[in-house]
Design a protein around this motif. Structure first.
Motif: not given
Length: 201
Positions: A86-94, A80-84, A107-112, A48-53
């Protein structure tokens, strides 16, 4: 979820070319084919880290309208990189980007990233709330099943599924259940799915 759904860690094991995928099947058709049999997949962190938009848009188009869920493995500390990503994955795959499976690091899930559910798989740590223990491994947090090695014996499989289903909170009738490990026998996983269906899960 209204029932138990079975999936695997990854969908591109080379050992499946003879027993699951046709040898001449294009690589980018495999997930679509996999989704005909299983409704969820646990995606390894390196994948998932390697997935492009562009790749994410293709996945969204391929599985649009289907009841299919991605769970994302996290084996390292959030940064910062992994959170970004994961945000992009959520935005596109919903909603199809459903949950995060933490491996060993509690570990705790970051707020975003609060749009994801979170489950911990560990031999030593447990999250508060729901927990299922199987063969010395705790799976806790959001109810999700995970085993690193699947026993080939159908009776052992049915006993394991029964233990898992009985551990779920009363308001849940089902949950995802993943088979992991380096070498996953796809025929055994298909048998596990059949066992679950026979048991009414």
């Amino acid at each position: 979820m209204d029932n138990l759904i079975i999936g695997t860690q990854g969908w591109e094991s080379e050992s499946w070319l003879d027993s699951f995928y046709q040898e001449d099947m294009p690589e980018d058709w495999r997930l679509d084919y996999y989704s005909n049999f299983f409704e969820c997949v646990l995606v390894e962190e390196s994948v998932w880290r390697s997935w492009s938009e562009e790749m994410l848009e293709e996945l969204a188009d391929m599985l649009e309208g289907e009841s299919f869920w991605f769970y994302l493995e996290v084996v390292s500390e959030f940064n910062e990189q992994s959170v970004h990503q994961l945000q992009k994955i959520k935005q596109i795959l919903q909603d199809q980007a459903s949950g995060i499976i933490l491996k060993n690091i509690n570990q705790e899930l970051p707020e975003n990233l609060k749009g994801y559910t979170v489950t911990l798989v560990s031999k030593t740590a447990k999250k508060s709330g729901w927990c299922w223990e199987y063969e010395g491994v705790y799976v806790s947090g959001e109810p999700v099943g995970f085993v690193e090695k699947l026993n080939a014996d159908g009776k052992v499989q049915s006993s394991m599924l029964k233990q898992f289903m009985q551990s779920l909170p009363n308001e849940l009738n089902g949950a995802p259940f993943f088979v992991g490990g380096e070498k996953i026998d796809i025929d055994q996983v298909k048998n596990l799915k059949i066992v679950g269906e026979i048991m009414g899960y």
